[in-house]
Scaffold this motif. Structure first.
Motif, PDB file in Angstrom:
ATOM      1  N   TYR A 207      14.020  66.934  61.562  1.00  0.00           N
ATOM      2  CA  TYR A 207      13.266  67.538  62.666  1.00  0.00           C
ATOM      3  C   TYR A 207      13.529  66.847  64.002  1.00  0.00           C
ATOM      4  O   TYR A 207      13.349  67.437  65.059  1.00  0.00           O
ATOM      5  CB  TYR A 207      11.763  67.599  62.355  1.00  0.00           C
ATOM      6  N   ARG A 208      14.006  65.597  63.946  1.00  0.00           N
ATOM      7  CA  ARG A 208      14.366  64.913  65.191  1.00  0.00           C
ATOM      8  C   ARG A 208      15.518  65.645  65.902  1.00  0.00           C
ATOM      9  O   ARG A 208      15.559  65.731  67.122  1.00  0.00           O
ATOM     10  CB  ARG A 208      14.827  63.488  64.910  1.00  0.00           C
ATOM     11  N   ALA A 209      16.438  66.165  65.088  1.00  0.00           N
ATOM     12  CA  ALA A 209      17.573  66.897  65.673  1.00  0.00           C
ATOM     13  C   ALA A 209      17.064  68.155  66.375  1.00  0.00           C
ATOM     14  O   ALA A 209      17.491  68.468  67.491  1.00  0.00           O
ATOM     15  CB  ALA A 209      18.585  67.263  64.600  1.00  0.00           C
ATOM     16  N   ASP A 210      16.123  68.856  65.728  1.00  0.00           N
ATOM     17  CA  ASP A 210      15.535  70.048  66.360  1.00  0.00           C
ATOM     18  C   ASP A 210      14.941  69.691  67.718  1.00  0.00           C
ATOM     19  O   ASP A 210      15.205  70.342  68.721  1.00  0.00           O
ATOM     20  CB  ASP A 210      14.400  70.633  65.495  1.00  0.00           C
ATOM     21  N   GLN A 211      14.131  68.619  67.699  1.00  0.00           N
ATOM     22  CA  GLN A 211      13.446  68.204  68.937  1.00  0.00           C
ATOM     23  C   GLN A 211      14.449  67.859  70.036  1.00  0.00           C
ATOM     24  O   GLN A 211      14.358  68.353  71.153  1.00  0.00           O
ATOM     25  CB  GLN A 211      12.634  66.916  68.670  1.00  0.00           C
ATOM     26  N   ILE A 212      15.388  67.000  69.686  1.00  0.00           N
ATOM     27  CA  ILE A 212      16.304  66.486  70.715  1.00  0.00           C
ATOM     28  C   ILE A 212      17.210  67.596  71.249  1.00  0.00           C
ATOM     29  O   ILE A 212      17.376  67.763  72.451  1.00  0.00           O
ATOM     30  CB  ILE A 212      17.140  65.298  70.170  1.00  0.00           C
ATOM     31  N   TYR A 213      17.768  68.364  70.317  1.00  0.00           N
ATOM     32  CA  TYR A 213      18.696  69.434  70.744  1.00  0.00           C
ATOM     33  C   TYR A 213      17.966  70.427  71.656  1.00  0.00           C
ATOM     34  O   TYR A 213      18.445  70.801  72.721  1.00  0.00           O
ATOM     35  CB  TYR A 213      19.260  70.145  69.512  1.00  0.00           C
ATOM     36  N   TYR A 214      16.775  70.817  71.234  1.00  0.00           N
ATOM     37  CA  TYR A 214      15.985  71.783  72.003  1.00  0.00           C
ATOM     38  C   TYR A 214      15.702  71.253  73.416  1.00  0.00           C
ATOM     39  O   TYR A 214      15.941  71.931  74.417  1.00  0.00           O
ATOM     40  CB  TYR A 214      14.679  72.067  71.259  1.00  0.00           C
ATOM     41  N   GLU A 215      15.223  70.028  73.478  1.00  0.00           N
ATOM     42  CA  GLU A 215      14.856  69.478  74.787  1.00  0.00           C
ATOM     43  C   GLU A 215      16.077  69.276  75.687  1.00  0.00           C
ATOM     44  O   GLU A 215      16.013  69.514  76.892  1.00  0.00           O
ATOM     45  CB  GLU A 215      14.107  68.150  74.629  1.00  0.00           C
ATOM     46  N   LEU A 216      17.179  68.855  75.092  1.00  0.00           N
ATOM     47  CA  LEU A 216      18.398  68.672  75.895  1.00  0.00           C
ATOM     48  C   LEU A 216      18.810  69.996  76.534  1.00  0.00           C
ATOM     49  O   LEU A 216      19.142  70.063  77.706  1.00  0.00           O
ATOM     50  CB  LEU A 216      19.560  68.158  75.036  1.00  0.00           C
ATOM     51  N   HIS A 217      18.750  71.064  75.731  1.00  0.00           N
ATOM     52  CA  HIS A 217      19.179  72.368  76.237  1.00  0.00           C
ATOM     53  C   HIS A 217      18.130  72.989  77.155  1.00  0.00           C
ATOM     54  O   HIS A 217      18.407  73.937  77.883  1.00  0.00           O
ATOM     55  CB  HIS A 217      19.573  73.286  75.068  1.00  0.00           C
ATOM     56  N   ASN A 218      16.953  72.411  77.127  1.00  0.00           N
ATOM     57  CA  ASN A 218      15.887  72.841  78.030  1.00  0.00           C
ATOM     58  C   ASN A 218      16.012  72.139  79.381  1.00  0.00           C
ATOM     59  O   ASN A 218      15.270  72.442  80.310  1.00  0.00           O
ATOM     60  CB  ASN A 218      14.546  72.452  77.397  1.00  0.00           C
ATOM     61  N   GLY A 219      16.937  71.181  79.461  1.00  0.00           N
ATOM     62  CA  GLY A 219      17.174  70.516  80.748  1.00  0.00           C
ATOM     63  C   GLY A 219      16.572  69.130  80.858  1.00  0.00           C
ATOM     64  O   GLY A 219      16.556  68.551  81.944  1.00  0.00           O
ATOM     65  N   LYS A 220      16.104  68.598  79.728  1.00  0.00           N
ATOM     66  CA  LYS A 220      15.567  67.230  79.769  1.00  0.00           C
ATOM     67  C   LYS A 220      16.636  66.235  79.383  1.00  0.00           C
ATOM     68  O   LYS A 220      17.475  66.522  78.529  1.00  0.00           O
ATOM     69  CB  LYS A 220      14.414  67.112  78.756  1.00  0.00           C
ATOM     70  N   LYS A 221      16.570  65.073  79.961  1.00  0.00           N
ATOM     71  CA  LYS A 221      17.462  64.001  79.511  1.00  0.00           C
ATOM     72  C   LYS A 221      16.795  63.287  78.349  1.00  0.00           C
ATOM     73  O   LYS A 221      15.562  63.297  78.234  1.00  0.00           O
ATOM     74  CB  LYS A 221      17.689  63.013  80.646  1.00  0.00           C
ATOM     75  N   LEU A 222      17.605  62.656  77.517  1.00  0.00           N
ATOM     76  CA  LEU A 222      17.049  61.936  76.361  1.00  0.00           C
ATOM     77  C   LEU A 222      16.031  60.894  76.830  1.00  0.00           C
ATOM     78  O   LEU A 222      14.946  60.764  76.258  1.00  0.00           O
ATOM     79  CB  LEU A 222      18.186  61.276  75.569  1.00  0.00           C
ATOM     80  N   GLU A 223      16.378  60.169  77.878  1.00  0.00           N
ATOM     81  CA  GLU A 223      15.467  59.101  78.328  1.00  0.00           C
ATOM     82  C   GLU A 223      14.121  59.654  78.814  1.00  0.00           C
ATOM     83  O   GLU A 223      13.132  58.927  78.854  1.00  0.00           O
ATOM     84  CB  GLU A 223      16.126  58.235  79.404  1.00  0.00           C
ATOM     85  N   GLU A 224      14.069  60.930  79.149  1.00  0.00           N
ATOM     86  CA  GLU A 224      12.811  61.530  79.611  1.00  0.00           C
ATOM     87  C   GLU A 224      11.945  62.078  78.467  1.00  0.00           C
ATOM     88  O   GLU A 224      10.851  62.568  78.705  1.00  0.00           O
ATOM     89  CB  GLU A 224      13.100  62.706  80.566  1.00  0.00           C
TER      90      GLU A 224
END
Ligand code: SAH
Length: 346
Positions: free
Chosen positions: A25-42
């Motif tokens: 589920y971490r992959a779901d979260q990270i991939y989704y947020e990255l493509h939503n325009g968030k940086k990992l550090e945010e």
């Protein structure tokens, strides 16, 4: 240079996280947020030590918009900065169905087309898949869109660079853009424009992706084409037409031929007739483009009457013709112009 975190496909991200003993589920979260325009550090929902481990390997500051020029006709041009300081451009066109984003596939270009400003300094480097995807992500964010509510509806690989000269990264970009865990574009809403690298056109036809193909033809015979597009010396127009036919057979996508009208070079009635017989029988459409004059060469656009006469010949032969609305002329709309001006000033 580190690999862009946006270059990871969903499957690759799962794999990487598995190596780090993380649940799926971490992959779901990270991939989704990255493509939503968030940086990992945010991302506040991701553990700090996991972020640190990923950021040791991957570049998080992939791309940012550093300048926006707005045209009177609604077209906007972006200047993007990449992690290594290189600059690329993008054009955002506002149509009644949504926004089309024109993205770059390389920094510079090595094709050397005579009319184009992108290739004046040659190729600087290929873009990574994540840097191509990043253009879409930041433009969508700029328009206040998200993964759930996409604002950029169509993507055209028609900016700087020759996409089929950066084949693997471009194919990976198709994976990223069409991923259902991200922005989930339909292949129908993605187009690729090529100067006609025949072997890679065939490869793309066989890739399984059904992407719309635009071919920068710009000439009705080999002699003129060799003159304006030096890269064409490797292939004949006949080979190109065969590749287009094959592409259509494989994908069932109508080919779009781009044809820039250049005064005294390729826009006589004879050229129009020659073009008509060349593409006869192909399921295609011809997009006539009036030259965007670039000060570094002395090519001139043709008159309105010449353009009209050219289009009429094609129409009389039953060929679908559209004339590209010339958008953004007041904002250095032609490939590579804004970047050049910015670099020359700074
Ligand atoms: N390398 C790819 C994509 C980049 S060029 C290709 O050749 O198709 C994208 C489109 O812009 C091409 O059709 C190209 O011929 C056109 N173009 C480049 N310079 C131009 C100019 N000065 N005026 C009008 N169109 C131009």
């Amino acid at each position: 240079m580190k690999e862009s975190i946006l270059s990871l496909t969903f499957d690759e991200l799962i794999e990487k996280l598995r190596e780090l003993d993380q649940p799926k589920y971490r992959a779901d979260q990270i991939y989704y947020e990255l493509h939503n325009g968030k940086k990992l550090e945010e991302m506040s929902n991701i553990p700090k030590d996991l972020k640190e481990k990923l950021l040791e390997v991957y570049e998080d500051n992939v791309i940012e918009i550093i300048k926006v020029q707005k045209s009177k006709d609604g077209t906007q041009k972006f200047l993007y900065k990449l992690a290594d300081g290189n600059l690329i451009e993008g054009v955002l066109m506002n149509y009644n169905f949504g926004y089309t984003l024109c993205v770059s596939s390389q920094v510079g270009c090595r094709m050397g087309c005579k009319f184009c400003a992108s290739g004046l300094d040659g190729l600087v480097r290929n873009l990574q898949a994540g840097e191509i995807m990043g253009q879409v992500i930041v433009a969508n964010k700029y328009l206040e869109g998200s993964v759930k509510e996409r604002k950029v509806t169509n993507i055209v690989l028609m900016g700087s660079g020759e996409p089929l000269d950066n084949y693997d990264n471009v194919l990976k970009f198709f994976n990223l853009a069409t991923s259902k865990y991200g922005l989930y574009y339909s292949e129908r809403n993605i187009s690729i424009s090529t100067c006609g690298l025949v072997p890679n056109m065939i490869k793309l036809a066989d890739s399984g992706y059904k992407i719309n193909l635009c071919l920068s033809l710009h000439a009705s015979n080999d002699q003129v084409r060799h003159e304006v597009m030096p890269v064409s010396k490797g292939f004949t127009i006949k080979q190109l037409m065969e590749a287009c036919k094959y592409y259509f057979e494989k994908t069932n996508r109508r080919i779009l031929f781009e044809y820039i009208l250049i005064d005294n070079v390729n826009c006589s009635v004879k050229h129009a007739q020659e073009l008509a017989s060349l593409i006869k029988g192909l399921n295609c459409i011809v997009n006539l483009i009036n030259l965007n004059e670039v000060k570094e060469n002395n090519l001139k656009r043709c008159s309105h009457d010449t353009q009209k006469a050219f289009a009429e010949v094609l129409k009389s032969k039953g060929i679908n013709v559209t004339t590209r609305r010339s958008l953004g002329n007041d904002i250095d709309g032609a490939c590579g112009q804004l970047r050049r001006r910015y670099i020359n000033k700074n």
